[in-house]
Design a protein around this motif. Structure first.
Motif, PDB file in Angstrom:
ATOM      1  N   SER B  31     -10.241  -8.941   0.987  1.00 38.11           N
ATOM      2  CA  SER B  31     -11.633  -8.922   0.015  1.00 38.11           C
ATOM      3  C   SER B  31     -11.270  -7.619  -0.981  1.00 38.11           C
ATOM      4  N   SER B  95     -11.540  -4.576   1.649  1.00 36.53           N
ATOM      5  CA  SER B  95     -12.354  -4.872   2.847  1.00 36.53           C
ATOM      6  C   SER B  95     -11.452  -5.985   3.809  1.00 36.53           C
ATOM      7  N   TRP B  97     -13.156  -8.038   5.705  1.00 40.25           N
ATOM      8  CA  TRP B  97     -14.026  -8.874   5.855  1.00 40.25           C
ATOM      9  C   TRP B  97     -14.015  -9.823   4.754  1.00 40.25           C
ATOM     10  N   THR B 105     -17.805  -3.295   5.709  1.00 40.08           N
ATOM     11  CA  THR B 105     -17.381  -2.142   5.182  1.00 40.08           C
ATOM     12  C   THR B 105     -16.320  -2.252   4.039  1.00 40.08           C
ATOM     13  N   GLN B 106     -16.753  -1.588   2.859  1.00 42.18           N
ATOM     14  CA  GLN B 106     -15.667  -1.627   1.868  1.00 42.18           C
ATOM     15  C   GLN B 106     -15.154  -0.197   1.725  1.00 42.18           C
ATOM     16  N   TYR B 107     -13.780  -0.018   1.439  1.00 37.71           N
ATOM     17  CA  TYR B 107     -13.034   1.140   1.388  1.00 37.71           C
ATOM     18  C   TYR B 107     -12.517   1.287  -0.101  1.00 37.71           C
TER      19      TYR B 107
END
Lengths: 115, 117
Positions: B31, B95, B97, B105-107
Protein backbone atom coordinates in the motif's frame (compact mmCIF):
# COMPACT_ATOMS: atom_id res chain seq x y z
CA UNK A 1 -17.85 10.26 8.00
CA UNK A 2 -14.81 10.64 10.15
CA UNK A 3 -13.08 13.64 11.63
CA UNK A 4 -10.56 14.58 14.27
CA UNK A 5 -10.45 17.71 16.39
CA UNK A 6 -7.31 18.72 18.20
CA UNK A 7 -8.52 21.14 20.79
CA UNK A 8 -5.33 23.16 21.21
CA UNK A 9 -3.20 24.50 18.38
CA UNK A 10 -0.38 25.41 20.80
CA UNK A 11 0.59 24.04 24.21
CA UNK A 12 3.45 25.31 26.37
CA UNK A 13 4.79 23.42 29.37
CA UNK A 14 7.85 23.67 31.54
CA UNK A 15 10.45 20.95 31.37
CA UNK A 16 9.65 18.24 33.90
CA UNK A 17 5.92 19.01 34.09
CA UNK A 18 3.10 16.86 32.64
CA UNK A 19 1.96 17.10 29.04
CA UNK A 20 -1.66 16.83 27.89
CA UNK A 21 -2.56 17.10 24.20
CA UNK A 22 -6.28 16.74 23.56
CA UNK A 23 -7.96 14.94 20.69
CA UNK A 24 -11.62 14.22 20.00
CA UNK A 25 -12.77 12.07 17.12
CA UNK A 26 -15.92 11.36 15.19
CA UNK A 27 -16.33 8.08 13.36
CA UNK A 28 -19.19 6.09 11.90
CA UNK A 29 -17.14 2.93 12.22
CA UNK A 30 -14.98 1.44 14.91
CA UNK A 31 -11.89 3.58 14.54
CA UNK A 32 -8.21 3.01 14.61
CA UNK A 33 -6.53 5.96 16.29
CA UNK A 34 -2.93 7.10 16.19
CA UNK A 35 -0.68 9.85 17.45
CA UNK A 36 2.24 10.95 15.28
CA UNK A 37 4.99 13.45 16.04
CA UNK A 38 6.66 15.68 13.47
CA UNK A 39 9.96 17.34 14.28
CA UNK A 40 11.07 20.22 12.03
CA UNK A 41 12.20 19.00 8.63
CA UNK A 42 11.64 15.41 9.68
CA UNK A 43 9.07 12.83 8.68
CA UNK A 44 6.05 11.84 10.73
CA UNK A 45 6.96 9.33 13.42
CA UNK A 46 4.43 7.01 15.04
CA UNK A 47 4.12 7.54 18.79
CA UNK A 48 1.36 5.04 19.53
CA UNK A 49 -1.78 3.44 18.16
CA UNK A 50 -5.09 2.21 19.50
CA UNK A 51 -6.10 -1.25 18.33
CA UNK A 52 -9.12 -2.06 20.58
CA UNK A 53 -7.09 -4.58 22.57
CA UNK A 54 -6.60 -2.14 25.42
CA UNK A 55 -7.97 1.33 26.06
CA UNK A 56 -4.75 2.58 27.65
CA UNK A 57 -2.02 2.59 25.05
CA UNK A 58 1.66 3.07 25.79
CA UNK A 59 3.95 4.46 23.15
CA UNK A 60 7.52 5.52 22.66
CA UNK A 61 9.40 8.12 24.70
CA UNK A 62 7.10 7.80 27.71
CA UNK A 63 3.91 8.90 25.94
CA UNK A 64 0.57 7.22 26.47
CA UNK A 65 -3.03 7.77 25.42
CA UNK A 66 -6.38 6.57 26.67
CA UNK A 67 -9.26 5.69 24.37
CA UNK A 68 -12.56 6.81 25.89
CA UNK A 69 -15.47 5.78 23.70
CA UNK A 70 -18.07 7.53 25.84
CA UNK A 71 -16.22 10.81 25.44
CA UNK A 72 -14.97 10.10 21.87
CA UNK A 73 -11.54 11.17 23.06
CA UNK A 74 -7.98 9.96 22.63
CA UNK A 75 -5.85 12.40 24.63
CA UNK A 76 -2.06 12.11 24.65
CA UNK A 77 -0.17 12.43 27.93
CA UNK A 78 3.34 12.27 29.30
CA UNK A 79 4.20 12.57 32.99
CA UNK A 80 7.30 14.71 32.55
CA UNK A 81 8.16 16.82 29.52
CA UNK A 82 11.64 16.86 28.05
CA UNK A 83 13.13 19.56 25.85
CA UNK A 84 13.34 17.05 23.01
CA UNK A 85 9.54 16.66 23.06
CA UNK A 86 9.11 20.08 21.44
CA UNK A 87 7.48 19.30 18.09
CA UNK A 88 4.16 19.17 16.22
CA UNK A 89 1.78 16.38 17.24
CA UNK A 90 -0.99 14.98 15.08
CA UNK A 91 -3.96 12.87 16.09
CA UNK A 92 -5.15 10.57 13.31
CA UNK A 93 -8.28 8.47 12.76
CA UNK A 94 -8.91 5.78 10.18
CA UNK A 95 -11.69 3.24 9.87
CA UNK A 96 -11.05 -0.26 11.14
CA UNK A 97 -12.60 -1.74 8.04
CA UNK A 98 -11.62 -2.88 4.61
CA UNK A 99 -11.12 -0.49 1.78
CA UNK A 100 -8.99 2.59 1.62
CA UNK A 101 -7.76 3.22 5.11
CA UNK A 102 -6.65 6.72 4.44
CA UNK A 103 -5.63 8.73 7.44
CA UNK A 104 -7.73 11.67 8.60
CA UNK A 105 -5.42 14.08 10.41
CA UNK A 106 -6.19 16.71 12.97
CA UNK A 107 -4.79 20.19 12.45
CA UNK A 108 -1.95 19.54 14.85
CA UNK A 109 -0.79 20.78 18.24
CA UNK A 110 2.55 22.51 18.54
CA UNK A 111 4.20 21.62 21.84
CA UNK A 112 6.68 24.07 23.29
CA UNK A 113 8.83 23.01 26.24
CA UNK A 114 10.26 25.77 28.38
CA UNK A 115 13.52 25.37 30.25
CA UNK B 1 16.17 -1.24 7.36
CA UNK B 2 15.61 1.57 4.93
CA UNK B 3 12.52 3.67 5.42
CA UNK B 4 10.39 5.53 2.90
CA UNK B 5 12.46 7.92 0.84
CA UNK B 6 11.32 10.85 -1.27
CA UNK B 7 13.04 13.00 -3.82
CA UNK B 8 13.71 15.77 -4.31
CA UNK B 9 13.50 17.05 -0.75
CA UNK B 10 12.98 20.60 -1.99
CA UNK B 11 11.64 21.86 -5.28
CA UNK B 12 11.17 25.40 -6.47
CA UNK B 13 9.05 25.78 -9.58
CA UNK B 14 7.87 28.73 -11.60
CA UNK B 15 4.13 28.99 -11.99
CA UNK B 16 3.08 26.98 -14.99
CA UNK B 17 5.92 24.48 -14.81
CA UNK B 18 5.36 20.74 -14.50
CA UNK B 19 6.92 18.89 -11.56
CA UNK B 20 7.44 15.24 -10.67
CA UNK B 21 7.87 14.01 -7.12
CA UNK B 22 9.21 10.55 -6.41
CA UNK B 23 8.50 8.12 -3.59
CA UNK B 24 10.41 4.94 -2.80
CA UNK B 25 8.35 2.92 -0.33
CA UNK B 26 9.64 0.36 2.12
CA UNK B 27 10.48 -2.80 0.21
CA UNK B 28 7.55 -5.22 0.09
CA UNK B 29 4.91 -2.72 1.17
CA UNK B 30 1.87 -3.15 -1.03
CA UNK B 31 0.00 0.00 0.00
CA UNK B 32 1.18 3.49 -0.86
CA UNK B 33 -0.43 6.82 0.00
CA UNK B 34 0.20 10.44 -0.99
CA UNK B 35 -0.76 13.35 1.27
CA UNK B 36 -0.52 17.12 0.88
CA UNK B 37 0.41 19.24 3.89
CA UNK B 38 -0.16 22.97 3.55
CA UNK B 39 1.72 25.30 5.87
CA UNK B 40 0.35 25.11 9.40
CA UNK B 41 -2.12 22.36 8.54
CA UNK B 42 -2.42 18.64 9.00
CA UNK B 43 -1.72 16.40 6.02
CA UNK B 44 -4.64 15.71 3.69
CA UNK B 45 -5.14 12.55 1.68
CA UNK B 46 -4.53 12.71 -2.07
CA UNK B 47 -4.47 9.17 -3.43
CA UNK B 48 -3.93 5.49 -2.59
CA UNK B 49 -2.33 2.58 -4.44
CA UNK B 50 -2.50 -1.10 -3.73
CA UNK B 51 0.41 -2.54 -5.68
CA UNK B 52 0.10 -0.89 -9.12
CA UNK B 53 -3.63 -0.25 -8.89
CA UNK B 54 -4.79 3.23 -7.97
CA UNK B 55 -7.80 2.39 -5.84
CA UNK B 56 -8.67 5.84 -4.55
CA UNK B 57 -7.86 9.23 -6.06
CA UNK B 58 -10.66 11.12 -4.42
CA UNK B 59 -8.31 13.60 -2.75
CA UNK B 60 -6.56 14.86 -5.87
CA UNK B 61 -7.51 18.55 -6.01
CA UNK B 62 -7.67 18.90 -9.77
CA UNK B 63 -6.95 17.13 -13.02
CA UNK B 64 -3.52 18.78 -12.97
CA UNK B 65 -2.52 16.20 -10.38
CA UNK B 66 -1.62 12.73 -11.56
CA UNK B 67 -0.04 9.81 -9.72
CA UNK B 68 1.29 6.47 -10.91
CA UNK B 69 2.95 3.36 -9.57
CA UNK B 70 3.50 1.29 -12.69
CA UNK B 71 5.41 -1.64 -11.20
CA UNK B 72 3.88 -1.62 -7.77
CA UNK B 73 6.92 -0.14 -6.09
CA UNK B 74 8.18 3.39 -6.82
CA UNK B 75 5.49 6.02 -7.22
CA UNK B 76 5.53 9.41 -8.89
CA UNK B 77 3.20 12.31 -8.21
CA UNK B 78 3.07 14.70 -11.12
CA UNK B 79 1.66 18.19 -11.01
CA UNK B 80 1.09 19.92 -14.32
CA UNK B 81 0.99 23.68 -14.83
CA UNK B 82 1.80 24.38 -11.18
CA UNK B 83 -0.05 27.14 -9.38
CA UNK B 84 0.93 29.04 -6.24
CA UNK B 85 -1.72 27.21 -4.25
CA UNK B 86 0.13 23.96 -4.96
CA UNK B 87 2.93 25.09 -2.62
CA UNK B 88 2.97 22.53 0.19
CA UNK B 89 4.84 19.57 1.57
CA UNK B 90 3.95 16.35 -0.24
CA UNK B 91 4.20 13.28 1.95
CA UNK B 92 4.37 9.68 0.86
CA UNK B 93 3.53 6.77 3.16
CA UNK B 94 3.66 3.03 2.70
CA UNK B 95 2.14 0.13 4.59
CA UNK B 96 2.28 -3.67 4.49
CA UNK B 97 -1.46 -3.83 5.11
CA UNK B 98 -4.06 -3.88 2.37
CA UNK B 99 -6.97 -2.78 4.50
CA UNK B 100 -7.79 -1.19 7.77
CA UNK B 101 -7.88 -3.35 10.80
CA UNK B 102 -6.06 -3.72 14.01
CA UNK B 103 -3.83 -0.71 13.97
CA UNK B 104 -2.92 -0.65 10.30
CA UNK B 105 0.07 1.65 10.36
CA UNK B 106 1.47 3.87 7.66
CA UNK B 107 5.17 4.73 7.52
CA UNK B 108 5.98 8.19 6.25
CA UNK B 109 8.80 9.61 4.21
CA UNK B 110 10.43 12.98 4.97
CA UNK B 111 8.34 14.76 2.36
CA UNK B 112 9.06 17.00 -0.61
CA UNK B 113 8.65 20.71 0.03
CA UNK B 114 7.31 22.37 -3.13
CA UNK B 115 7.40 26.12 -3.55
CA UNK B 116 5.71 27.60 -6.59
CA UNK B 117 6.72 31.16 -7.42
Amino acid sequence: AQSVTQLDSHVSVSEGTPVLLRCNYSSSYSPSLFWYVQHPNKGLQLLLKYTSAATLVKGINGFEAEFKKSETSFHLTKPSAHMSDAAEYFCVVTPMTSGTYKYIFGTGTRLKVLA
Amino acid sequence: GAGVSQSPRYKVAKRGQDVALRCDPISGHVSLFWYQQALGQGPEFLTYFQNEAQLDKSGLPSDRFFAERPEGSVSTLKIQRTQQEDSAVYLCASSPWTSGGEGATQYFGPGTRLLVL
